[in-house]
Design an enzyme around this catalytic site. Structure first.
Site, PDB file in Angstrom:
ATOM      1  N   HIS A   1     -24.798  11.944  21.984  1.00  0.00           N
ATOM      2  CA  HIS A   1     -24.376  11.129  21.153  1.00  0.00           C
ATOM      3  C   HIS A   1     -22.959  10.403  21.191  1.00  0.00           C
ATOM      4  O   HIS A   1     -22.930   9.229  20.967  1.00  0.00           O
ATOM      5  CB  HIS A   1     -24.384  11.977  19.802  1.00  0.00           C
ATOM      6  CG  HIS A   1     -23.996  11.250  18.371  1.00  0.00           C
ATOM      7  ND1 HIS A   1     -24.778  11.103  17.524  1.00  0.00           N
ATOM      8  CD2 HIS A   1     -22.846  10.685  18.026  1.00  0.00           C
ATOM      9  CE1 HIS A   1     -24.041  10.482  16.496  1.00  0.00           C
ATOM     10  NE2 HIS A   1     -22.818  10.232  16.880  1.00  0.00           N
ATOM     11  N   GLU A   2     -22.136  11.238  21.603  1.00  0.00           N
ATOM     12  CA  GLU A   2     -20.839  10.534  21.750  1.00  0.00           C
ATOM     13  C   GLU A   2     -20.780   9.595  22.889  1.00  0.00           C
ATOM     14  O   GLU A   2     -20.141   8.386  22.812  1.00  0.00           O
ATOM     15  CB  GLU A   2     -19.615  11.648  22.068  1.00  0.00           C
ATOM     16  CG  GLU A   2     -19.408  12.353  20.844  1.00  0.00           C
ATOM     17  CD  GLU A   2     -19.262  11.759  19.300  1.00  0.00           C
ATOM     18  OE1 GLU A   2     -18.640  10.911  19.530  1.00  0.00           O
ATOM     19  OE2 GLU A   2     -19.545  12.389  18.404  1.00  0.00           O
TER      20      GLU A   2
ATOM     21  N   THR B   1       4.495   2.780   2.553  1.00  0.00           N
ATOM     22  CA  THR B   1       5.079   1.858   3.480  1.00  0.00           C
ATOM     23  C   THR B   1       6.371   1.834   3.234  1.00  0.00           C
ATOM     24  O   THR B   1       7.021   1.004   3.849  1.00  0.00           O
ATOM     25  CB  THR B   1       4.174   0.361   2.957  1.00  0.00           C
ATOM     26  OG1 THR B   1       4.249   0.229   1.655  1.00  0.00           O
ATOM     27  CG2 THR B   1       3.004   0.403   3.703  1.00  0.00           C
ATOM     28  N   GLY B   2       6.701   2.724   2.559  1.00  0.00           N
ATOM     29  CA  GLY B   2       8.391   2.627   2.475  1.00  0.00           C
ATOM     30  C   GLY B   2       9.062   1.996   1.351  1.00  0.00           C
ATOM     31  O   GLY B   2      10.229   1.815   1.451  1.00  0.00           O
ATOM     32  N   LYS B   3       8.316   2.143   0.047  1.00  0.00           N
ATOM     33  CA  LYS B   3       8.959   1.155  -1.061  1.00  0.00           C
ATOM     34  C   LYS B   3       9.990   2.070  -1.685  1.00  0.00           C
ATOM     35  O   LYS B   3      11.087   1.501  -1.681  1.00  0.00           O
ATOM     36  CB  LYS B   3       7.765   1.251  -1.921  1.00  0.00           C
ATOM     37  CG  LYS B   3       6.589   0.034  -1.411  1.00  0.00           C
ATOM     38  CD  LYS B   3       5.724  -0.366  -2.321  1.00  0.00           C
ATOM     39  CE  LYS B   3       4.764   0.830  -2.910  1.00  0.00           C
ATOM     40  NZ  LYS B   3       3.944   1.518  -1.842  1.00  0.00           N
ATOM     41  N   THR B   4       9.504   3.403  -1.753  1.00  0.00           N
ATOM     42  CA  THR B   4      10.471   4.249  -2.308  1.00  0.00           C
ATOM     43  C   THR B   4      11.837   4.403  -1.466  1.00  0.00           C
ATOM     44  O   THR B   4      12.988   4.353  -1.915  1.00  0.00           O
ATOM     45  CB  THR B   4       9.822   5.724  -2.580  1.00  0.00           C
ATOM     46  OG1 THR B   4       8.541   5.437  -3.159  1.00  0.00           O
ATOM     47  CG2 THR B   4      10.949   6.576  -3.300  1.00  0.00           C
TER      48      THR B   4
ATOM     49  N   PRO C   1       0.756  -1.233   0.085  1.00  0.00           N
ATOM     50  CA  PRO C   1      -0.087  -0.167  -0.010  1.00  0.00           C
ATOM     51  C   PRO C   1       1.027   1.275  -0.150  1.00  0.00           C
ATOM     52  O   PRO C   1       2.143   1.030   0.391  1.00  0.00           O
ATOM     53  CB  PRO C   1      -0.649  -0.282   1.477  1.00  0.00           C
ATOM     54  CG  PRO C   1      -0.559  -1.513   1.988  1.00  0.00           C
ATOM     55  CD  PRO C   1       0.696  -1.887   1.536  1.00  0.00           C
ATOM     56  N   PRO C   2       0.314   2.390  -0.545  1.00  0.00           N
ATOM     57  CA  PRO C   2       0.920   3.529  -0.368  1.00  0.00           C
ATOM     58  C   PRO C   2       1.616   4.059   1.053  1.00  0.00           C
ATOM     59  O   PRO C   2       0.794   3.771   2.093  1.00  0.00           O
ATOM     60  CB  PRO C   2       0.016   4.775  -0.940  1.00  0.00           C
ATOM     61  CG  PRO C   2      -0.780   3.943  -1.453  1.00  0.00           C
ATOM     62  CD  PRO C   2      -1.106   2.390  -0.753  1.00  0.00           C
TER      63      PRO C   2
ATOM     64  N   HIS D   1     -22.086   6.319  21.754  1.00  0.00           N
ATOM     65  CA  HIS D   1     -21.128   5.469  21.105  1.00  0.00           C
ATOM     66  C   HIS D   1     -20.253   4.692  22.459  1.00  0.00           C
ATOM     67  O   HIS D   1     -20.236   3.617  22.222  1.00  0.00           O
ATOM     68  CB  HIS D   1     -20.030   6.238  20.334  1.00  0.00           C
ATOM     69  CG  HIS D   1     -20.521   6.844  19.124  1.00  0.00           C
ATOM     70  ND1 HIS D   1     -21.223   5.719  18.307  1.00  0.00           N
ATOM     71  CD2 HIS D   1     -20.771   8.036  18.374  1.00  0.00           C
ATOM     72  CE1 HIS D   1     -21.512   6.637  17.044  1.00  0.00           C
ATOM     73  NE2 HIS D   1     -21.397   7.702  17.395  1.00  0.00           N
TER      74      HIS D   1
HETATM   75  P1  ADP Z   1       5.779   4.330  -0.691  1.00  0.00           P
HETATM   76  O1  ADP Z   1       6.876   4.387  -1.811  1.00  0.00           O
HETATM   77  O2  ADP Z   1       5.598   3.188  -0.425  1.00  0.00           O
HETATM   78  O3  ADP Z   1       4.352   4.858  -1.192  1.00  0.00           O
HETATM   79  P2  ADP Z   1       7.586   5.818   0.632  1.00  0.00           P
HETATM   80  O4  ADP Z   1       8.889   5.142   0.766  1.00  0.00           O
HETATM   81  O5  ADP Z   1       7.744   7.167  -0.280  1.00  0.00           O
HETATM   82  O6  ADP Z   1       6.263   5.078   0.741  1.00  0.00           O
HETATM   83  O7  ADP Z   1       7.178   6.489   2.160  1.00  0.00           O
HETATM   84  C1  ADP Z   1       7.151   8.053   2.440  1.00  0.00           C
HETATM   85  C2  ADP Z   1       7.598   8.396   3.688  1.00  0.00           C
HETATM   86  O8  ADP Z   1       7.016   7.624   5.139  1.00  0.00           O
HETATM   87  C3  ADP Z   1       8.923   8.095   4.083  1.00  0.00           C
HETATM   88  O9  ADP Z   1       9.823   8.991   3.296  1.00  0.00           O
HETATM   89  C4  ADP Z   1       9.166   7.742   5.377  1.00  0.00           C
HETATM   90  O10 ADP Z   1       9.429   9.072   5.942  1.00  0.00           O
HETATM   91  C5  ADP Z   1       8.073   7.167   5.802  1.00  0.00           C
HETATM   92  N1  ADP Z   1       8.180   5.693   5.781  1.00  0.00           N
HETATM   93  C6  ADP Z   1       7.567   4.900   5.269  1.00  0.00           C
HETATM   94  N2  ADP Z   1       7.720   3.498   5.811  1.00  0.00           N
HETATM   95  C7  ADP Z   1       8.835   3.843   6.736  1.00  0.00           C
HETATM   96  C8  ADP Z   1       9.417   2.942   7.540  1.00  0.00           C
HETATM   97  N3  ADP Z   1       9.384   1.425   7.320  1.00  0.00           N
HETATM   98  N4  ADP Z   1      10.308   3.438   8.363  1.00  0.00           N
HETATM   99  C9  ADP Z   1      10.618   4.598   8.243  1.00  0.00           C
HETATM  100  N5  ADP Z   1       9.922   5.700   7.550  1.00  0.00           N
HETATM  101  C10 ADP Z   1       8.772   5.335   6.864  1.00  0.00           C
HETATM  102 ZN    ZN Z   2     -21.337   9.367  15.784  1.00  0.00          ZN
HETATM  103 MG    MG Z   3       6.713   5.636  -3.482  1.00  0.00          MG
END
Ligand code: ADP
Ligand code: ZN
Ligand code: MG
Length: 632
Positions: A446-447, A228-231, A225-226, A450
């Site tokens: 309401h709150e 998660t630190g792929k880049t 997922p977006p 819940h």
């Molecule tokens: P993706 O490419 O998966 O969408 P990014 O690598 O661009 O995500 O992550 C965006 C930012 O989130 C990173 O620059 C970092 O600051 C933070 N981040 C995400 N995952 C991690 C992780 N596992 N450890 C530390 N920082 C993280």
């Molecule tokens: Zn509510």
């Molecule tokens: Mg990315």
């Protein structure tokens, strides 16, 4: 916070606009200089055409120094120098003038001998060919070499190859030679790091592998997922291996003209080959790697060509040289099968949303970059952020730091982090929004509704905080529940009590205030979604049991679903969902009616303080009904 570490770094060195143009400018200046100053210095004479009459006139005046008579032209020079000290040679056509030679030999002349010299050669300007060579070809050649040298220099820094390939693709792919990111910057994700560690090792020491005859995977696909630190982890691989890092986004290959993307791919790989060992990273590869299909839209030639080129290049290059290709995507199911077969992206590195421990580790990494108080409870913060990605956590830490500055503090405190979680989840506090007493009372009930249902039904996360401070997102209050641990599986009972909890707000409005308001719209939406998922995907309805009625597309991107059932069934699903929610609502109403005294007490405190903690709330509702009136 050290933003360099946080943001996905822009790894291309930005070049100033003039960098591509300055060789031209220098060359042009040289050319002008050459023509303007050097030419008059080098050539001390110039050739002027004149008519025969002027010639004879000069002869008669005794000004002519030298004469050269050629086939049908007469060159002559006169003693006078023109303004800038140059001798002028004149040329004129030959006339039928029989007495000319006679007259010339008799004429006076300013030359040393006193009469006109019949010259073998008169210093006049170069022949047109020499001229042409000197003024047009030479500068051109100089220019070419100069420029070529410039381009080579740029090429060494990962520029666009040599002069001749300039304009082929316009690819500006710069290798980042010194990536600072390391695995230490990537918290959690241990499995991914383990897989990639092998690649790092390979890049360090390719011979160790090639000697034994092993060929390493050419590429790894980072999937998840977006955020998660792929880049981040791709950069970390380059940083760990100390090799150049070519980073390009899939969308950069998609060009206006057919063939441009393909040539960019070619460029990329040829540059990488020169710099091996190195890493090529293609981010968001789904932009070009989408499955080629025969859909009726005529396809996308450009994209397909680019993809084909990529496949060819991946087959073509020799992995023993030490070029490793990483790619990232959050839509792995869209990728062309050909990309995934062995010999291409044959490794798949799964990057999942962090679990509790992972979130704590990421929090630690990011807190390292900000000044913070010592006694921050990472555990609590991490638990409150269930479901967040690494990027969310980085963002929350940054928000907290900003808040600390806003509050005039020098270090980040626990409350900054908590508040920024709320800000990210529900929007910033909206101060000064006028809410009438009557409305505040309804919101409070309401709150509390819940929270009460959640507490009484059990099976859901404990209440952490209840607040009726309005938020910029439009929420007028909310109940924050924080899981005590990490939960991977949810039972049907838990899901049902979750639905009941969601209806608890509206139930309190109806039972206690005798009205229903618009405040429940978000609850209704969530409850409906949950109930629907239970029926269509979790196999939790009595009627359909374990029958998949929906398919999920793009699991990593919010998971859109599409119904996969007959229209009649679809209508029936709606019935099931309605029933499920109605059951939950009945349960909630009963709980609220049964706990009326505690509801009143808790709501009164909430009205007064605007925010109460989970513990305070639990103390109130655990007090027997007869005593609760006195609770404070
Ligand atoms: P993706 O490419 O998966 O969408 P990014 O690598 O661009 O995500 O992550 C965006 C930012 O989130 C990173 O620059 C970092 O600051 C933070 N981040 C995400 N995952 C991690 C992780 N596992 N450890 C530390 N920082 C993280
Ligand atoms: Zn509510
Ligand atoms: Mg990315």
């Amino acid at each position: 916070m050290n933003t360099n570490q946080q943001q996905p770094q822009d790894n291309r060195q930005r070049k100033p606009w003039y960098s591509a143009w300055w060789p031209f400018v220098v060359a042009l200046c040289l050319l002008l200089l050459f023509n303007g100053f050097l030419q008059p210095l080098l050539v001390r004479s110039q050739l002027k055409e004149t008519d025969y009459g002027t010639f004879t006139q000069y002869v008669n005046q005794g000004k002519v120094e030298k004469v050269l008579i050629e086939d049908n032209k007469i060159y002559f020079s006169i003693a006078e120098e023109d303004g800038d000290g140059r001798r002028t040679t004149y040329v004129t056509g030959q006339m039928d003038d029989p007495g000319l030679v006679q007259r010339l030999s008799e004429a006076a002349s300013p030359s040393e001998t006193g009469h006109i010299v019949f010259a073998q050669e008169i210093p006049h300007e170069n022949s047109p060919i020499t001229n042409f060579l000197l003024w047009w070809v030479l500068p051109g050649v100089l220019f070419y070499f100069f420029f070529n040298m410039m381009m080579k220099k740029m090429g060494q820094r990962g520029g666009a190859g040599n002069f001749m390939s300039f304009g082929q693709s316009g690819a500006k792919i710069y290798a980042d030679n010194e990536v600072k990111t390391t695995f230490a910057d990537v918290a959690g994700q241990d499995e991914a790091k383990e897989t990639l560690q092998e690649m790092v090792d390979f890049l360090h020491n390719p011979t160790k592998y090639t000697e034994i005859g092993a060929s390493l995977p050419k590429g790894a696909l980072l999937v998840g997922p977006p955020g998660t630190g792929k880049t981040l982890i791709a950069r970390a691989v380059a940083g760990e291996a100390h090799v150049p890092f070519f980073s390009i986004s899939g969308s950069e290959f998609v060009q206006m003209f057919v063939g441009m993307g393909a040539s960019k791919v070619r460029d990329l790989f040829s540059q990488a080959n020169e710099k091996a060992p190195c890493i090529i990273f293609i981010d968001e590869i789904d932009a070009i790697g989408k499955r080629r299909d025969s859909s009726g839209y005529g396809g996308n030639d450009e994209r397909e060509q680019t993809l084909n080129q990529l496949l060819t290049e991946m087959d073509g290059f020799d992995s023993r040289k030490g070029v490793v290709i990483l790619a990232a995507t959050n839509r792995p199911e869209m990728l062309d099968k050909a990309l995934l077969r062995p010999g291409r992206f044959d490794r798949r590195v799964q990057m999942e949303l962090p679990d509790l421990e992972g979130r704590m580790a990421i929090l630690k990494v990011h807190l390292k970059h900000v000044k913070h108080e010592e006694n921050i409870s990472l555990d609590l913060i991490a638990r409150a952020m269930a479901g967040s990605s690494g990027a969310d956590i980085a963002n929350i830490v940054n928000e907290a730091a900003l808040r600390a500055v806003r509050m005039g503090r020098e270090v980040v405190a626990q409350q900054d982090l908590e508040e920024s979680i709320e800000t990210v989840m529900a929007g910033a506090q909206r101060k000064g929004k006028m809410i009438s007493e009557q409305e505040r009372r309804i919101i409070s009930y309401h709150e509390i509704g819940h929270a009460m249902v959640a507490a009484r039904l059990g099976g859901s996360a404990p209440v952490h905080k209840i607040t009726i401070v309005p938020r910029t997102s439009g929420a007028l209050g909310y109940t924050m529940q924080v899981d005590s641990g990490e939960q991977v599986l949810m039972s049907k009972k838990e899901l049902l009590s979750r639905i009941a909890t969601l209806t608890g707000g509206r139930a309190a409005e109806e039972v206690i205030c005798g009205t229903v308001t618009t405040g429940a719209s978000n609850d209704i939406e969530q409850a409906t979604k949950l109930a629907r998922t239970m029926v269509t995907r979790y196999g939790m309805s009595d009627k359909y049991g374990m029958m998949a009625l929906e398919t999920v597309n793009g699991a990593y991107l919010g998971g859109d679903t599409s119904l996969a059932c007959a229209p009649d069934t679809a209508a029936d699903i709606d019935n099931e969902v309605r029933q499920m929610i109605a059951d939950g609502y009945e349960k909630a109403k009963k709980i609220i009616a049964d706990n009326r005294a505690q509801m009143d007490a808790a709501a009164r405190i909430l009205l007064e303080k605007e925010t109460i903690t989970g513990e305070e709330f639990m103390r109130v509702i655990d007090t027997p009904a007869q005593l609760v009136g006195e609770t404070r």
